[in-house]
Scaffold this motif. Structure first.
Motif, PDB file in Angstrom:
ATOM      1  N   THR A 124       0.839  -1.204   0.000  1.00 55.26           N
ATOM      2  CA  THR A 124       0.000   0.000   0.000  1.00 55.26           C
ATOM      3  C   THR A 124       0.875   1.256   0.000  1.00 55.26           C
ATOM      4  O   THR A 124       0.500   2.283   0.564  1.00 55.26           O
ATOM      5  N   GLY A 125       2.018   1.177  -0.658  1.00 55.00           N
ATOM      6  CA  GLY A 125       2.963   2.289  -0.654  1.00 55.00           C
ATOM      7  C   GLY A 125       2.684   3.327  -1.713  1.00 55.00           C
ATOM      8  O   GLY A 125       3.576   3.750  -2.465  1.00 55.00           O
ATOM      9  N   TRP A 126       1.431   3.765  -1.791  1.00 53.33           N
ATOM     10  CA  TRP A 126       1.063   4.795  -2.759  1.00 53.33           C
ATOM     11  C   TRP A 126       1.677   6.131  -2.360  1.00 53.33           C
ATOM     12  O   TRP A 126       2.117   6.338  -1.247  1.00 53.33           O
ATOM     13  N   ALA A 127       1.649   7.050  -3.302  1.00 53.08           N
ATOM     14  CA  ALA A 127       2.033   8.448  -3.036  1.00 53.08           C
ATOM     15  C   ALA A 127       3.450   8.569  -2.503  1.00 53.08           C
ATOM     16  O   ALA A 127       3.747   9.442  -1.687  1.00 53.08           O
ATOM     17  N   HIS A 128       4.338   7.709  -2.976  1.00 51.22           N
ATOM     18  CA  HIS A 128       5.721   7.746  -2.488  1.00 51.22           C
ATOM     19  C   HIS A 128       6.438   8.960  -3.072  1.00 51.22           C
ATOM     20  O   HIS A 128       6.493   9.119  -4.294  1.00 51.22           O
ATOM     21  N   PRO A 129       7.014   9.824  -2.232  1.00 53.37           N
ATOM     22  CA  PRO A 129       7.676  11.021  -2.760  1.00 53.37           C
ATOM     23  C   PRO A 129       8.806  10.734  -3.739  1.00 53.37           C
ATOM     24  O   PRO A 129       9.119  11.583  -4.583  1.00 53.37           O
ATOM     25  N   VAL A 130       9.419   9.556  -3.668  1.00 48.56           N
ATOM     26  CA  VAL A 130      10.532   9.242  -4.556  1.00 48.56           C
ATOM     27  C   VAL A 130      10.101   9.248  -6.020  1.00 48.56           C
ATOM     28  O   VAL A 130      10.940   9.403  -6.917  1.00 48.56           O
ATOM     29  N   THR A 131       8.802   9.114  -6.283  1.00 45.95           N
ATOM     30  CA  THR A 131       8.301   9.134  -7.661  1.00 45.95           C
ATOM     31  C   THR A 131       8.658  10.439  -8.364  1.00 45.95           C
ATOM     32  O   THR A 131       8.813  10.468  -9.594  1.00 45.95           O
ATOM     33  N   ALA A 132       8.801  11.507  -7.598  1.00 50.97           N
ATOM     34  CA  ALA A 132       9.127  12.809  -8.186  1.00 50.97           C
ATOM     35  C   ALA A 132      10.503  12.830  -8.832  1.00 50.97           C
ATOM     36  O   ALA A 132      10.832  13.778  -9.555  1.00 50.97           O
ATOM     37  N   ALA A 133      11.305  11.809  -8.634  1.00 50.04           N
ATOM     38  CA  ALA A 133      12.629  11.746  -9.276  1.00 50.04           C
ATOM     39  C   ALA A 133      12.508  11.841 -10.788  1.00 50.04           C
ATOM     40  O   ALA A 133      13.385  12.405 -11.456  1.00 50.04           O
ATOM     41  N   GLY A 134      11.419  11.298 -11.349  1.00 49.31           N
ATOM     42  CA  GLY A 134      11.246  11.332 -12.790  1.00 49.31           C
ATOM     43  C   GLY A 134      11.041  12.716 -13.349  1.00 49.31           C
ATOM     44  O   GLY A 134      11.264  12.952 -14.538  1.00 49.31           O
ATOM     45  N   VAL A 135      10.593  13.647 -12.496  1.00 52.83           N
ATOM     46  CA  VAL A 135      10.411  15.035 -12.922  1.00 52.83           C
ATOM     47  C   VAL A 135      11.702  15.827 -12.709  1.00 52.83           C
ATOM     48  O   VAL A 135      12.159  16.557 -13.592  1.00 52.83           O
ATOM     49  N   LEU A 136      12.296  15.675 -11.549  1.00 54.50           N
ATOM     50  CA  LEU A 136      13.493  16.467 -11.224  1.00 54.50           C
ATOM     51  C   LEU A 136      14.733  15.974 -11.955  1.00 54.50           C
ATOM     52  O   LEU A 136      15.606  16.779 -12.317  1.00 54.50           O
ATOM     53  N   PHE A 137      14.823  14.666 -12.167  1.00 49.21           N
ATOM     54  CA  PHE A 137      16.059  14.092 -12.716  1.00 49.21           C
ATOM     55  C   PHE A 137      15.766  13.218 -13.932  1.00 49.21           C
ATOM     56  O   PHE A 137      16.264  12.106 -14.060  1.00 49.21           O
ATOM     57  N   ALA A 138      14.944  13.732 -14.828  1.00 49.27           N
ATOM     58  CA  ALA A 138      14.560  12.979 -16.023  1.00 49.27           C
ATOM     59  C   ALA A 138      15.790  12.547 -16.810  1.00 49.27           C
ATOM     60  O   ALA A 138      16.658  13.362 -17.121  1.00 49.27           O
ATOM     61  N   GLY A 139      15.836  11.246 -17.117  1.00 51.45           N
ATOM     62  CA  GLY A 139      16.934  10.707 -17.899  1.00 51.45           C
ATOM     63  C   GLY A 139      18.160  10.310 -17.103  1.00 51.45           C
ATOM     64  O   GLY A 139      19.098   9.729 -17.653  1.00 51.45           O
ATOM     65  N   TYR A 331      -2.839  -1.319 -10.783  1.00 49.03           N
ATOM     66  CA  TYR A 331      -2.374  -1.008  -9.430  1.00 49.03           C
ATOM     67  C   TYR A 331      -0.855  -0.926  -9.348  1.00 49.03           C
ATOM     68  O   TYR A 331      -0.314  -0.169  -8.534  1.00 49.03           O
ATOM     69  N   GLU A 332      -0.162  -1.699 -10.182  1.00 51.25           N
ATOM     70  CA  GLU A 332       1.304  -1.705 -10.142  1.00 51.25           C
ATOM     71  C   GLU A 332       1.896  -0.351 -10.500  1.00 51.25           C
ATOM     72  O   GLU A 332       3.062  -0.084 -10.202  1.00 51.25           O
ATOM     73  N   GLN A 333       1.107   0.503 -11.126  1.00 56.81           N
ATOM     74  CA  GLN A 333       1.585   1.830 -11.507  1.00 56.81           C
ATOM     75  C   GLN A 333       1.599   2.802 -10.335  1.00 56.81           C
ATOM     76  O   GLN A 333       2.183   3.883 -10.428  1.00 56.81           O
ATOM     77  N   LEU A 334       0.971   2.425  -9.227  1.00 53.21           N
ATOM     78  CA  LEU A 334       0.874   3.316  -8.068  1.00 53.21           C
ATOM     79  C   LEU A 334       1.914   3.026  -7.001  1.00 53.21           C
ATOM     80  O   LEU A 334       2.044   3.803  -6.048  1.00 53.21           O
ATOM     81  N   ILE A 335       2.618   1.909  -7.115  1.00 52.93           N
ATOM     82  CA  ILE A 335       3.578   1.492  -6.094  1.00 52.93           C
ATOM     83  C   ILE A 335       4.976   1.447  -6.691  1.00 52.93           C
ATOM     84  O   ILE A 335       5.142   1.617  -7.903  1.00 52.93           O
ATOM     85  N   VAL A 336       5.968   1.199  -5.867  1.00 46.04           N
ATOM     86  CA  VAL A 336       7.341   1.464  -6.277  1.00 46.04           C
ATOM     87  C   VAL A 336       8.098   0.230  -6.762  1.00 46.04           C
ATOM     88  O   VAL A 336       8.781   0.280  -7.793  1.00 46.04           O
ATOM     89  N   TRP A 337       8.008  -0.891  -6.027  1.00 49.32           N
ATOM     90  CA  TRP A 337       8.958  -1.952  -6.345  1.00 49.32           C
ATOM     91  C   TRP A 337       8.776  -2.593  -7.717  1.00 49.32           C
ATOM     92  O   TRP A 337       9.777  -2.993  -8.333  1.00 49.32           O
ATOM     93  N   ARG A 369      -1.343   7.459 -14.634  1.00 48.09           N
ATOM     94  CA  ARG A 369      -0.608   7.916 -15.818  1.00 48.09           C
ATOM     95  C   ARG A 369       0.604   8.767 -15.422  1.00 48.09           C
ATOM     96  O   ARG A 369       1.709   8.578 -15.943  1.00 48.09           O
ATOM     97  N   ALA A 370       0.386   9.714 -14.512  1.00 49.43           N
ATOM     98  CA  ALA A 370       1.471  10.612 -14.108  1.00 49.43           C
ATOM     99  C   ALA A 370       2.613   9.836 -13.470  1.00 49.43           C
ATOM    100  O   ALA A 370       3.794  10.086 -13.760  1.00 49.43           O
ATOM    101  N   SER A 371       2.290   8.883 -12.600  1.00 47.40           N
ATOM    102  CA  SER A 371       3.322   8.086 -11.942  1.00 47.40           C
ATOM    103  C   SER A 371       4.118   7.276 -12.958  1.00 47.40           C
ATOM    104  O   SER A 371       5.354   7.231 -12.911  1.00 47.40           O
ATOM    105  N   THR A 372       3.420   6.639 -13.905  1.00 48.90           N
ATOM    106  CA  THR A 372       4.104   5.822 -14.908  1.00 48.90           C
ATOM    107  C   THR A 372       4.968   6.675 -15.823  1.00 48.90           C
ATOM    108  O   THR A 372       6.092   6.296 -16.171  1.00 48.90           O
ATOM    109  N   ILE A 373       4.441   7.831 -16.213  1.00 48.49           N
ATOM    110  CA  ILE A 373       5.223   8.744 -17.054  1.00 48.49           C
ATOM    111  C   ILE A 373       6.488   9.180 -16.323  1.00 48.49           C
ATOM    112  O   ILE A 373       7.581   9.239 -16.915  1.00 48.49           O
ATOM    113  N   ALA A 374       6.372   9.480 -15.032  1.00 47.68           N
ATOM    114  CA  ALA A 374       7.545   9.920 -14.262  1.00 47.68           C
ATOM    115  C   ALA A 374       8.621   8.841 -14.231  1.00 47.68           C
ATOM    116  O   ALA A 374       9.808   9.129 -14.435  1.00 47.68           O
TER     117      ALA A 374
END
Length: 389
Positions: A124-139, A331-337, A369-374
């Motif tokens: 249930t690890g939704w909304a993990h802040p580490v997901t923002a890495a895709g925006v700040l450090f794209a590529g 659901y796999e798009q909302l969690i990290v591992w 969508r946003a999480s997967t894109i990130a």
């Protein structure tokens, strides 16, 4: 309001705002979630840290009660109960690991972030802040993930270093937002979004399949050789459905990747199937179905059959032609591992599908969508998306 109540109240309100903005479904706003570790670290008591965590998580997952009510055609109470239960692990982990000692916070937060990224808490690890890495450090790939991890630890240190890290993150955020482009499609691939509501996967008629076949042939024109349909598009995967599709694709060059359910006496697998005029095969079995509504592990504990199976660490990538792809179902798009496990194998691109008819009126599909894109942007991978609403 008494002064000793004012600061905790402001921290909780700020956490709610961070969860609401960061998880609004707009990918470039994901870094707003990075306010959460700062607010968690500023709490003066464990109880306040728990309330800050609750405010953030409940705001980020605010669409769940309405979505569950729609799915089960019931009132809001089952959704509210699931919403609160799902927040328990996030709140419990962050409250337990909070410390008033500034020197110990970076390590404590690192442990909390790691626990919420992998099972069992990561389920249930939704909304993990580490997901923002895709925006700040794209590529940046794994280096970007390392930079984000170090930055998260920096945000919970003493006020001086935390401000410096926050300023650096804001700079990366502004630069990224100004130069943002979505991941490209792999050559020869196309994802199809459908608006078939709850009937997708539940209407087994031949006419429904013929309509989907016509859609595939239409979208497969103009050099497109691989068409992706949403989760549940094939419904129950049977020999009859397979024969219909394979025969209908005779004389075409099109391969179809779509969701289906494979049922047996013990339960079912939520899968991706790939088929063409030459035949079909199961491409992928979902690693983490939706807990509660799909994955029901207590059934086996009680000696009963039923529910979707979770293949937690199985098939992280799947072969299609000369490529290896990362399949992600709903659901796999909302969690990290799942995505990080897959990226260890250096795949060629990501294929993400979902069936979000029950999320109407919420931002859940937009968040998926946003999480997967990130994640695709972080690792510079092409991306194919296909959703039903």
């Amino acid at each position: 309001m008494r002064r000793d109540h004012l600061e905790p109240t402001l921290l909780i309100i700020a956490a709610i705002v961070a969860g609401t903005i960061g998880w609004s479904g707009h990918v470039v706003l994901l870094p707003a979630a990075l306010a959460f570790p700062i607010l968690w670290a500023r709490a003066q008591m464990r109880s306040v840290a728990g309330l800050v965590s609750a405010g953030y998580f409940l705001a980020a997952s605010r669409g769940l009660p309405q979505g569950v009510a729609t799915f089960y055609s019931s009132d809001l109470w089952p959704g509210l109960l699931l919403w609160l239960c799902a927040s328990a692990s996030f709140v419990g982990v962050h409250a337990m690991l909070w410390t008033s000692r500034a020197a110990g916070r970076p390590f404590r937060y690192l442990v909390a972030a790691a626990l919420m990224a992998v099972p069992p808490f990561g389920v249930t690890g939704w909304a993990h802040p580490v997901t923002a890495a895709g925006v700040l450090f794209a590529g940046w790939g794994w280096w970007g993930l390392a930079a984000m991890t170090a930055g998260l630890m920096g945000l919970v240190t003493r006020i001086g270093p935390a401000v410096a890290v926050a300023v650096a993150f804001v700079g990366f955020w502004v630069w990224s937002a100004a130069n943002w482009t979505d991941p490209k499609l792999p050559e020869g691939w196309r994802g199809v979004d459908l608006q078939m509501g709850s009937s997708l996967g539940r209407d087994p008629s031949m006419q429904r399949h013929r309509d989907l076949i016509a859609t595939v042939k239409d979208r497969g024109a103009g050099g497109i050789s691989n068409v992706v349909l949403p989760e549940s598009a094939f419904g129950f995967w049977t020999p009859t459905v397979e024969r219909l599709w394979v025969r209908s694709l005779q004389g075409t060059h099109i391969s179809v990747v779509a969701g289906a359910a494979v049922v047996d006496a013990g339960g079912y697998d939520n899968v991706l199937v790939v088929l063409s005029a030459g035949g079909s095969r199961i491409l992928y079995r979902e690693r983490m179905p939706v807990p509660g509504s799909m994955w029901q592990p207590w059934q086996s504990w009680l000696g009963e059959a039923g529910g979707a199976r979770a293949h937690l660490f199985a098939n992280p990538t799947a072969p299609i032609g000369d490529h290896r792809v990362v399949p992600l179902i709903c659901y796999e798009q909302l969690i990290v591992w799942p995505i990080l496990q897959s990226m260890l194998h250096d795949p060629d691109f990501v294929v993400a599908i979902g069936n979000g008819w029950w999320t109407q009126g919420t931002s859940i599909v937009a968040i998926q969508r946003a999480s997967t894109i990130a994640w695709a942007k972080l690792f510079a991978k092409p991306l194919v998306l296909s959703f039903n609403t």
